[in-house]
Design a protein around this motif. Structure first.
Motif: not given
Ligand code: KIV
Ligand code: ZN
Length: 524
Positions: A153-155, A178-183
């Motif tokens: 949930d980085a974003t 890694n910087l995910p846009d999880t949602v």
């Protein structure tokens, strides 16, 4: 920018690493789980096509997941094999144990960083999470040199705090961040800016490779991934057909072809050979049971079809009028009339090779027998028919229960009746059942022979080719105790295809009964 990776390789500024997570994030998608054999087939094609990193699974999730990661790690020739781990020692140790079989292994550990996750999911303070990052990345580095750390949930994480998290991970030895846009919430501009800011502000940011991981909830996963690369990321996490949780992940085939086709504005290189894309897409669709939409970019049935008169006219004069990629670049073969009932084993094996399938002897014998039966019934056998047949064969190899014979009495009179014979571990059983229509009768007969509580949540039929003698390809999804499984079957007889698809899904559910806790351990 150059960055040194764990294995000593230096990523050139324009080289993008493709990290495929079809077998982890993709497989977590409800209903998409795969058997060990299926996972090995997917891993093999990913390795062959030049994917840099294969995330083979989540080893702590179950013994089956652990075994799959071990087996893929042992067999893979080129790709790095990654295993996922939560920020828990037991997870990290299990992942380390699974990937140690690989020539090049990676532990991928993650923890949530956004306020909403910290408060509602983890019940931890920001300071506690920083300690967890240092502790878990250090533990991973003690097991292996190649460690990826993800900020789940980085974003939705405040940038100042995200900088501190990334700094802690790099200091503890993470080689990929890694910087995910999880949602699936970010827009391309925001996502790019996040990478630029982090790389600008975090000390020693150039010691790690930055990675994008985008979910497609707003249909922006591929655009966001490419924007992240513009912001300095050099690893893209993606899946074949965009398979993945909810709306899925960024589609590998779209990323690879965007980079190849638009080199003028996307000046990057990647190692994936696009000729494998069509085959990989078909395989993943077959084993996951998730059909590819007709108008899906790159791998959809209509992706290269030009129906309108104006388009066709332009195409005939010069294919570049309307075509920005050539179908053969992504491994699409022009439809051809293949063989008839007189074709022999040799010709059949050659055809399978041409279509990109290499199967073991037993599967080949079964497929050849099915081909002969098909050629007896169907006037023209096309490449698509052979593909549907072989994919069903691959998906049903080693199944515990099989359809042997089916007779259905249908028509206006009702109730419709099915007489079905199945093989259960070598024992044949026959039952007669009635139902509300022939499909219902057939499924009732299966339930009589193999009693089970699963409910049917999807029944879908499509014709493989044109004509009334076309094979029907049927997809069936079953659900039981929160688990889902999808099966496919193909035959010129829609009811036989339906029975095979149902039994294939049932086989998967039975095989998965020994995977306790899988749901609870699902990452987003
Ligand atoms: O979407 C996500 O945040 C993930 C992580 C586990 C990397 O899949
Ligand atoms: Zn994800």
């Amino acid at each position: 920018m150059t960055a040194e990776s764990n294995n000593g390789a230096v990523a050139a500024s324009d080289e993008i690493r493709i990290f495929d997570t079809t077998l982890r994030d993709g497989e977590q998608s409800p209903g998409a789980s795969m058997t060990l054999e299926e996972k090995l087939q997917v891993a093999e094609i990913l390795d062959d096509m030049g994917v840099d990193i294969i995330e083979a699974g989540f080893p702590i999730a179950s013994n089956g997941d652990f075994e799959a990661v071990c087996e893929i790690a042992k067999r893979t020739r080129r790709s790095v094999i990654a295993g996922l781990a939560r920020a828990i020692h037991a997870d990290i140790d299990r992942a380390g144990e699974a990937v140690r079989h690989a020539e090049r292994g990676r532990i991928h550990t993650f923890v949530s960083t956004s306020p909403i996750h910290l408060q509602h999911q983890m019940n931890k303070t920001q300071e506690q999470v920083l300690d967890i990052i240092t502790d878990t990345v250090t533990r991973s580095r003690n097991l292996i040199d190649d460690v990826e750390w993800s900020a789940m949930d980085a974003t939705r994480t405040p940038i100042e705090y995200l900088c501190r998290c990334v700094e802690a991970a790099i200091r503890a030895g993470a080689t990929t961040i890694n910087l995910p846009d999880t949602v699936g919430y970010a827009t391309p501009e925001e996502y790019r800016a996040m990478f630029e800011t982090i790389r600008d502000r975090v000390p020693d940011a150039d010691k790690a490779i930055f990675s994008v991981h985008c979910h497609d909830d707003l249909g922006l996963a591929v655009a966001n991934s490419l924007a992240g690369v513009a912001g300095g990321a050099r690893q893209i996490e993606c899946t074949i057909n965009g398979l993945g949780e909810r709306a899925g992940n960024a589609a590998l085939e779209e990323i690879v072809m965007a980079v190849r086709t638009r080199g003028d504005v996307l000046p990057y290189s990647c190692n994936v050979d696009p000729k494998y894309l069509t085959r990989a897409s078909k395989l993943v669709s077959a084993v996951s049971g998730f059909p590819v939409q007709y108008n899906k970019a790159i791998v959809g049935k209509n992706a290269f079809a030009h129906e309108s008169g104006i388009h066709q006219d332009g195409m005939l004069k010069n294919s570049e009028t309307y075509e920005i990629m050539r179908p053969e670049d992504v491994g699409v073969k022009s439809t051809s009339l293949v063989m008839g009932k007189h074709s022999g084993r040799h010709a059949f094996r050659d055809k399978l090779k041409e279509l990109g399938y290499e199967v073991g002897d037993n599967a080949f014998q079964d497929a050849f027998r099915r081909f002969k039966e098909l050629a007896d019934r169907k006037k023209h056998v096309y490449d698509e028919d052979i593909e549907a047949l072989i994919e069903t064969e691959i998906a049903t190899q080693g199944e515990q229960i099989k359809v042997i014979a089916l007779t259905v009495i249908a028509g206006t009179g009702g109730p419709q009746k099915a007489i079905l014979t199945m093989d259960i571990d070598g024992r044949h059983e026959t039952r007669e059942a009635t139902g509300d229509g022939p499909v219902d009768a057939t499924f009732n007969a299966i339930k009589d022979i193999v009693p089970h509580d699963a409910t049917l949540s999807l029944y879908q039929v499509h014709a493989v080719t044109e004509g009334t003698d076309a094979q029907a390809e049927v997809s069936v999804r079953l659900e039981a105790d929160g688990r889902m499984a999808t099966g496919k079957g193909a035959d010129t007889d829609t009811l036989v295809a339906s029975a095979r698809a149902y039994v294939s899904a049932l086989n998967k559910l039975l095989a998965r009964q020994n995977r306790p806790g899988h749901q609870e351990l699902r990452a987003v």
